[in-house]
Write a protein that holds these residues in place. Structure first.
Motif, PDB file in Angstrom:
ATOM      1  N   PHE A  73       0.829  -1.209   0.000  1.00 35.68           N
ATOM      2  CA  PHE A  73       0.000   0.000   0.000  1.00 35.68           C
ATOM      3  C   PHE A  73       0.863   1.258   0.000  1.00 35.68           C
ATOM      4  O   PHE A  73       1.832   1.358   0.754  1.00 35.68           O
ATOM      5  N   ILE A  74       0.462   2.209  -0.824  1.00 37.70           N
ATOM      6  CA  ILE A  74       1.179   3.474  -0.896  1.00 37.70           C
ATOM      7  C   ILE A  74       0.200   4.602  -0.578  1.00 37.70           C
ATOM      8  O   ILE A  74      -0.848   4.701  -1.224  1.00 37.70           O
ATOM      9  N   PRO A  75       0.537   5.429   0.418  1.00 38.25           N
ATOM     10  CA  PRO A  75      -0.369   6.536   0.758  1.00 38.25           C
ATOM     11  C   PRO A  75      -0.484   7.531  -0.408  1.00 38.25           C
ATOM     12  O   PRO A  75       0.474   7.733  -1.158  1.00 38.25           O
ATOM     13  N   LEU A 121      -5.487   4.449   0.443  1.00 41.65           N
ATOM     14  CA  LEU A 121      -4.214   3.816   0.093  1.00 41.65           C
ATOM     15  C   LEU A 121      -4.316   3.269  -1.326  1.00 41.65           C
ATOM     16  O   LEU A 121      -5.357   2.763  -1.722  1.00 41.65           O
ATOM     17  N   VAL A 122      -3.223   3.377  -2.044  1.00 32.31           N
ATOM     18  CA  VAL A 122      -3.198   2.868  -3.407  1.00 32.31           C
ATOM     19  C   VAL A 122      -2.466   1.530  -3.410  1.00 32.31           C
ATOM     20  O   VAL A 122      -1.445   1.378  -2.737  1.00 32.31           O
TER      21      VAL A 122
END
Lengths: 514, 514
Positions: A73-75, A121-122
């Protein structure tokens, strides 16, 4: 012996795209999962990926790069702070907004409105920004450099049109990420990775590739230079099979990757990233497959030799199986291409001839059939997947060989098959690169459909940039053509740019592409 | 030579939890990522995982199980159709609701309201339901059984309290999923996987474990039987280190996994699933770590022997490095525990004594230091991580050994270290299982805090179910205790259930747990 010519319904020359799908299905490599854009990779397809992984990972480790694992997950904030990156990438991505499911009161489930994330989250489409955060923590001084990391991971890019292995919403890959003191060292790493990909494609996968730099319009968003390896498929289209990016200090500025240099001055790192994915498997299929199914180069084949006993469901089977087991053991004790030979004794019930076609479709490099008469004569019947048909009688070209003779030849035979598949693909590729096309009109004529699989064109150009480049790209796009790369090893330019009429500075490849 | 006793600030006996965190940091294994509940696994931690993967994967393949890869996203409908599964699992999960980000008009990004998914997707917390869909497609006849699949993947369970390796929102694991004709065959597979986990834990990770069946209240949601391996940490708590589930026909009914049996009748398959995760690494730390840092069992250590030349940044270094390289090459040419010895010549600048403590904290099994005088005498100074300190003089216990002698002993030394670590952990585990506790009050007294790390209790019980079991579980919970498992190899029961007063039917372990 059974003599079913063409194990597939579709021939390459009739419908390449349908043929591709049929090979995947006939070789039992993968299938649609029912989840949008995601595939299930089945044992034979995954086994090929495991081989590619193993061989690539050995090369990665040998270069001193260390494997890590970073969050999936990337913010959002990570994408926001790198504007150019957002523009190019932050569009079609899977976004996680809730962390709980609850009953919807109608027998179903729904995201719990009470459990909405403060910041969505991406699911990572690539990990430059999250690994950049880690690099900023890990690097303080020039002594910490170079920082050489890699991860094997799944990534997700929400694709509207998907095609198995070539373009799926989720795919598997490795992504290398490195940080360096200066441009020179980062460029050296960019080229080391590119050369590693070339070697892995050519030596392991028998895929001839052209390594070169992508033009400006094809760069990875945020990159200063993007290099690629391009492979030619049997329909003449190009497949970008791996990329290596020099990112300058762009990501270092965004994430704050800084170090104190030898003089005590704070500097931004120069970073690189490079990746190859399960897409490679699509390249293997479209390069090596034929009208009987897949052909897997020995180095990446999960099984290199498959032994098929002609079982009759009778007591005699036992003796035959024992004989086959001896053959198997004697092969497994040997090495080919630097590793123990991978050999399978296929004991499944069913006729050998039926099972043979399973393995032909899967593309196992060597199939060995053994019947009672072969056993009595101390022989085996050897069928090479790369020379399946006897050109004179049109039958499968079995060589009835004393078992010891075959055993002593097997390793060399596998290496010969590996090398032969590469040479065949390279000759086809080289024969299908056309030079001397003098104008955009001539390019358009070349791809007008009169030749079914026309291949690539190499032209000289003046390397226009900005709007001038965009105009050329648009014109090519009208013919479904793209620039592939400027080959690293091309001849120097010596003529005029066919797009601008200015003096040419280099040569570039034009092709239809996957 | 330098003599810094205790490389860590925290001792196990003072604060086990703080010690655990410090080991992870001191051995440079992992760190917080900044993304909620997710960690970054750094090279030394990931290297241990790669070793565990490799050894486990060999065992998985040897059992005829085939690796596949299934989608990371699971549609809501998959969870909805298996009610019991929803109840237990479908709560804290990452939910993808959008497939596009757009500018929020304030310089940031947001999920695009136009790109809302019709059906939200869940990031897999485990893959029974999605693999069940595939099994339903793949199985038609008894001839397709058993179907033995495994995948190595990341999974996400939204955890409120996280602890590195032990409980993180995202973690890495393998999950085996198999389908069989009947209960007997599925149970056989459940036990094969359990036994594989026991062997891998004990032989590869030197973790003594107790294999047994979980009581009803600890079953995996949807399972008919759940079996586990339980390891004792140095603070006496239990760690569930792997589980193997017999799922009956529950998931087969939900996904429609049916086959025609030998008589032509349609039957539901009996399925199993089994998994181990990066949690294992937490178990390795808490079993083998000491007050100087981590100790890694040789079989799973990314480097088994580390050679440290005493460099002086002088021209003489060159000769010393050449000597060390010879030592390295002679070790690398040998095998220990069935594989080539993994040996690193650490050429980084810096004093050997300083680097020594890096490797002590990382837990490399053997450290070899080489100075100019050792070289002149044809010797090396050998330090075993499992016998770091000389009990008489309190100094690091170097053995100055002729290089050829060490080279010929190294493989045996690594095997001895592996075995010794296992024996030490087993003795401690066995010494900390208490039997003969006669009542719940006595259990409460045992865990009243007067013994810091009290270990486990094995009691006899009547195997109550339903409400009767819940009552006992609640009482244990009040003391932060849980049932671990009913040991497979325990003595038969011969007394009274300490909870119900009824005749006991078996023995069960009680412990605090991670």
């Amino acid at each position: 012996m059974s003599n079913i010519r063409h194990a597939l319904n579709t021939k390459r020359e009739d419908d390449f795209s349908a043929w591709y799908q049929e090979v995947i299905s006939a070789a039992d490599m993968a299938e649609d999962s029912g989840v949008r854009g995601c595939m299930v990779i089945k044992p034979w397809g995954y086994g090929i990926w495991e081989r590619i992984q193993r061989l690539m990972d050995d090369r990665i480790k040998a270069a001193g790069v260390q494997n890590c694992y970073f969050p999936i997950f990337i913010p959002l904030a990570n994408f926001e702070r790198e504007a150019e990156h957002v523009e190019g990438f932050a569009k079609e991505m899977a976004v996680v907004t809730h962390h709980r499911l609850i009953s919807d009161g109608k027998g179903g489930l729904m995201p719990d409105p009470e459990a909405k994330l403060e910041e969505p989250l991406v699911v990572r489409p690539t990990s430059e920004t999250i690994i950049g955060d880690a690099m900023a923590r890990w690097v303080q001084s020039w002594r910490d450099l170079p920082l050489l990391t890699n991860q094997w991971a799944n990534v997700v890019r929400w694709e509207m049109r998907t095609r198995m292995f070539l373009r799926t919403s989720e795919f598997l890959w490795q992504e290398g990420h490195t940080a360096h003191e200066n441009r020179e060292q980062a460029l050296e790493e960019t080229h080391r990775a590119l050369e590693m990909y070339r070697a892995c494609a050519e030596e392991d996968m028998a895929l001839p590739v052209i390594a070169g730099e992508k033009p400006e319009n094809e760069r990875f968003p945020g990159a200063v230079e993007t290099w690629s390896i391009e492979a030619m498929m049997q329909d003449g289209k190009a497949l970008q099979a791996g990329t290596s990016h020099y990112l300058g200090t762009n990501f270092a500025h965004a994430a704050g990757i800084k170090y104190q240099d030898r003089e005590g001055t704070e500097q931004f790192c120069h970073t690189t990233s490079w990746g190859v994915s399960t897409r490679m498997i699509g390249g293997v299929i479209m390069t090596h497959g034929d009208d009987d199914g897949l052909r897997v180069p020995p180095r990446i084949s999960p099984q290199q030799i498959v032994i098929l006993p002609m079982l009759r469901e009778k007591p005699e089977d036992e003796e035959l199986l024992a004989y086959c087991e001896e053959v198997r053991a004697s092969l497994a004790a040997q090495s080919a291409c630097g590793e123990p030979i991978r050999v399978l004794l296929d004991k499944r019930p069913g006729k050998a001839a039926g099972k043979r076609w399973d393995w032909v479709r899967k593309g196992a490099p060597i199939i060995v059939e053994v019947g009672p008469r072969d056993m009595e004569g101390g022989k085996v019947a050897v069928l090479r997947r790369d020379r399946l048909w006897n050109s004179e009688n049109g039958k499968p070209d079995f060589a009835f060989t004393p078992r010891d003779e075959f055993s002593s030849q097997a390793a060399a035979m596998l290496e010969e098959i590996q090398q032969g598949m590469f040479e065949q693909a390279r000759e086809r590729r080289d024969a299908n690169i056309t030079r001397g096309v003098g104008s955009l009109d001539e390019i358009a004529a070349f791809y007008d459909g009169s030749t079914k699989y026309p291949g690539w064109i190499e032209v000289q150009w003046s390397k226009p940039t900005g709007d001038a480049l965009d105009k050329v790209v648009e014109k090519l796009k009208a013919h479904k053509l793209t620039f592939r790369n400027v080959p690293r090893d091309a001849e120097p330019a010596d003529g005029t740019c066919i797009f601008t009429g200015e003096p040419a500075v280099e040569r570039i490849l034009v092709a239809k592409a996957y």
